[in-house]
Write an enzyme that holds these catalytic residues in place. Structure first.
Site, short mmCIF file in Angstrom:
data_model
loop_
_atom_site.label_atom_id
_atom_site.label_comp_id
_atom_site.label_asym_id
_atom_site.label_seq_id
_atom_site.Cartn_x
_atom_site.Cartn_y
_atom_site.Cartn_z
N SER A 1 5.74 18.42 42.35
CA SER A 1 6.84 17.22 42.14
C SER A 1 6.56 17.98 40.50
O SER A 1 5.73 18.34 40.46
CB SER A 1 7.06 16.18 42.76
OG SER A 1 6.23 15.66 41.54
N LYS A 2 7.69 17.39 39.57
CA LYS A 2 7.74 17.37 38.12
C LYS A 2 6.18 16.71 37.22
O LYS A 2 5.72 16.98 36.73
CB LYS A 2 8.98 16.84 37.88
CG LYS A 2 10.00 17.39 37.59
CD LYS A 2 11.54 17.08 37.11
CE LYS A 2 12.36 17.75 37.84
NZ LYS A 2 14.12 17.35 36.86
N ARG A 3 5.76 15.83 38.45
CA ARG A 3 5.28 15.21 38.29
C ARG A 3 3.26 15.91 37.84
O ARG A 3 2.80 16.25 37.17
CB ARG A 3 4.65 13.94 38.89
CG ARG A 3 5.73 12.87 38.89
CD ARG A 3 5.25 12.43 38.02
NE ARG A 3 6.15 10.66 37.50
CZ ARG A 3 5.51 9.50 38.14
NH1 ARG A 3 4.35 9.62 38.46
NH2 ARG A 3 6.48 8.97 38.34
N ASP A 4 3.82 16.53 39.34
CA ASP A 4 2.02 17.41 39.28
C ASP A 4 2.01 18.29 38.23
O ASP A 4 1.11 19.11 37.86
CB ASP A 4 2.91 18.46 40.58
CG ASP A 4 2.77 17.81 41.48
OD1 ASP A 4 1.67 16.28 41.39
OD2 ASP A 4 3.59 17.76 42.57
N PRO B 1 12.94 18.95 33.09
CA PRO B 1 13.25 19.96 33.19
C PRO B 1 13.22 21.19 34.33
O PRO B 1 12.86 20.58 35.93
CB PRO B 1 11.65 20.12 31.93
CG PRO B 1 11.27 18.95 33.21
CD PRO B 1 11.92 18.50 33.20
#
Length: 513
Positions: A265-268, A16
């Site tokens: 980041s995407k992780r957050d 995404p």
RNA sequence: GGUCCGUUCGUCUAGGGGUUAGGACGUAUCCCUUUCACGGAUAAAACACGGGUUCGAUUCCCGUACGGACUACCA
């Protein structure tokens, strides 16, 4: 020199698109439209290993959602098609060969193991920056060190090889960044970047430069993470003989995590309790869901507005901008230099502002969605009055339902805190009388209800304010909400009286005073 | 480690050699509202540090510190 303005947004379909990428796209779009130019979407899918199905569609959907209209792209088509690098594969090799033939690039045959060994060796020797460069290439297996016939034999036999750029040993590389000014790097700190991978695909660096040239891109606006490799790109333009067509560069400051440090980041995503993606995304491999601003209840106009303000400002005190106003006001000069922490509270504020701008008809559709979901039907004219009453207190469309639940169903419980503090004998008395007085009230209007309540309280020799909270509790079950008499009007006479009597039956006096 | 980029209230930022360093979000208090919210008002809150340059630096220069990015046959 004055070429028609063309910008591109060139994401990699590896998952995404996160909100920082969306901001990059937005800035590209704003600049293009401001300058009367075109916006191109180019999919940089040269890494087959990281390709994620659905990612490209996700990107297109996200851009469309916040109102970015593409002039050219994989779906839109255009004079430079195709717009997916994987489909342009055949185009890149000739340019790599041109560089080889002109002595600016060379073949390299080193295996991954050999490369690792080289780096280990350099590290052990405490070399400052261990990399494949003008000095280490002398010790590696490439067309610069191997005899010509062996090079030819290797290639002819189909042995895997890459093409590396031959970075000059001593040269000052300078580039002018629209945001940062002149940036200078010495070529000795650069490494001989791979241009063509052994699978026949170009790396980002080659593909990006070739396509920007071929597509006649005039402005490259991208994240700051590309700044370190920008000198390499400058060199590429130079060696390819395209210096006069080199686009202007603008490297955007990064979006940072709201707490502590590091780039967002995407992780957050869900860890921080707010979305970092424009719209919901389901990972096709793991099934994991990453939530998006859209599904969280953000209006696209609000997202556009606050995204624009993350690193840019108009220099005036105006904060609410439509897309057209943003285009009008946008200049690269007003983009900031430093990293920006993502502030969810401000994002919510923007959304609230945009909710307030919506017509009651639009707001009503939001509420109606929730009502439909709960199988409650309400007439539109009543719905419009409800959203008018509630709209000051909502941030998201779903809040209408949360805020006004009691308008559609009788309280199932009463807030015990309010009850113990406000449900007094006195209150019971007044409410009981009030309930009776309401029977005779016709028409059942807010102003009349208010007057009746005041009269009832007055007759009982009680100050209205002392029992109003109890009345609210009886009607809604909670201690806070919009104008109570208006609420009662909306509820209607019969329902209001029913609720009053219900409360009178159920609620026990526990308050002293 | 190396290279590059950056540093104004908690956050987003305006400003710029001489300012009471401005605004917004958030926070707090008050007013409005016989509630909450909205709205209005007020308050607390910042030029990272050290050297220069200068009559004068938050602003210009250099260092330091801190933060970040990059350092792949990923983009």
């Amino acid at each position: 020199m004055n070429r028609p303005v063309k910008v591109r947004f060139a994401p990699s379909p590896t998952g995404p698109l996160h909100i920082g990428g969306l901001r990059t796209a937005l800035y590209n779009y704003l600049l293009a439209k401001k300058l009367g130019g075109q916006m191109i979407l180019r999919i940089e899918d040269t890494d087959q290993n990281r390709f994620v199905p659905g990612a490209e569609e996700y990107i297109a959907e996200s851009l469309a959602w916040i109102g970015i209209k593409l002039d050219q792209g994989p779906k839109e088509g255009g004079p430079y098609a195709p717009y997916r690098q994987s489909e342009r594969k055949a185009m890149y090799f000739q340019y790599a060969m041109q560089l080889v033939n002109e002595g600016h690039a060379y073949y390299a045959f080193d295996t991954p193991e050999e490369l690792d060994a080289m780096r280990e060796r350099l590290k052990a020797a405490r070399v400052q920056n261990p990399q494949y460069n003008s000095v280490t290439r002398e010790t590696m297996k490439n067309s610069l060190t191997l005899p010509e016939d062996e090079v030819k034999a290797r290639i002819d036999s189909g042995a895997p090889y890459v093409i590396r750029l031959k970075i000059p040993r001593k040269e000052e590389v300078r580039l002018k960044d629209l945001i940062r000014g002149w940036v200078m790097v010495h070529s000795s700190t650069l490494d001989d970047k791979v241009l063509m991978k052994s699978d026949g695909m170009p790396t980002y660096h080659l593909a990006n430069v070739v396509d920007d040239y071929l597509m006649e891109i005039t402005h490259v606006i991208r994240g700051e993470e590309w700044l370190p490799s920008a000198p390499l790109h400058v060199l590429l333009y130079k060696y390819l003989g395209w210096e006069d067509k080199m686009p202007q560069f603008a490297h955007l400051p990064l979006l940072l995590k709201p707490d502590g440090n590091g780039k967002l980041s995407k992780r957050d995503g869900d860890q921080l309790g707010f979305p970092v993606f424009p719209v919901d995304w389901i990972d096709p491999f793991t099934g994991d869901k990453s939530s998006g601003f859209r599904e969280r209840g953000f209006l696209p106009e609000a997202v556009t507005n606050f995204l624009a303000f993350l690193g840019w400002n108009p220099g005036t005190e105006q904060e609410l901008f439509t897309m057209d106003e943003l285009i009008e006001a946008f200049t690269v000069e007003r983009i900031g230099k430093s990293g920006t922490k993502f502030d969810f509270a401000k994002a919510k504020w923007f959304n609230h502002q945009y909710m307030l701008k919506q017509s009651n008809e639009t707001l009503w559709t939001y509420l109606k969605n929730e009502l439909d979901r709960n199988q409650i039907s309400v007439q539109q004219d009543k719905g419009l009055r409800i959203v008018e009453m509630l709209k000051e207190r909502v941030t998201f469309p779903a809040d209408f339902w949360v805020e006004g639940k009691y308008l559609f169903s009788r309280p199932e419980a009463y807030d015990s805190q309010v009850a113990s503090a406000k449900w007094t004998e006195e209150a019971r008395l007044v409410i009981n009388e009030f309930s009776k007085a309401l029977q005779k009230l016709d028409p059942f209007m807010a102003t009349e209800i208010k007057r009746t309540f005041e009269e009832t309280a007055h007759t009982a020799q009680v100050k209205p304010g002392k029992v109003l909270q109890a009345l609210r509790l009886a009607v809604t079950g909670v201690g806070a909400g919009p104008d109570l008499t208006l609420t009662m009007e909306l509820l209607g006479k019969e329902e209001t009286i029913h609720r009053l009597n219900n409360a009178l039956e159920i609620l026990v006096v526990s308050a002293n005073v």
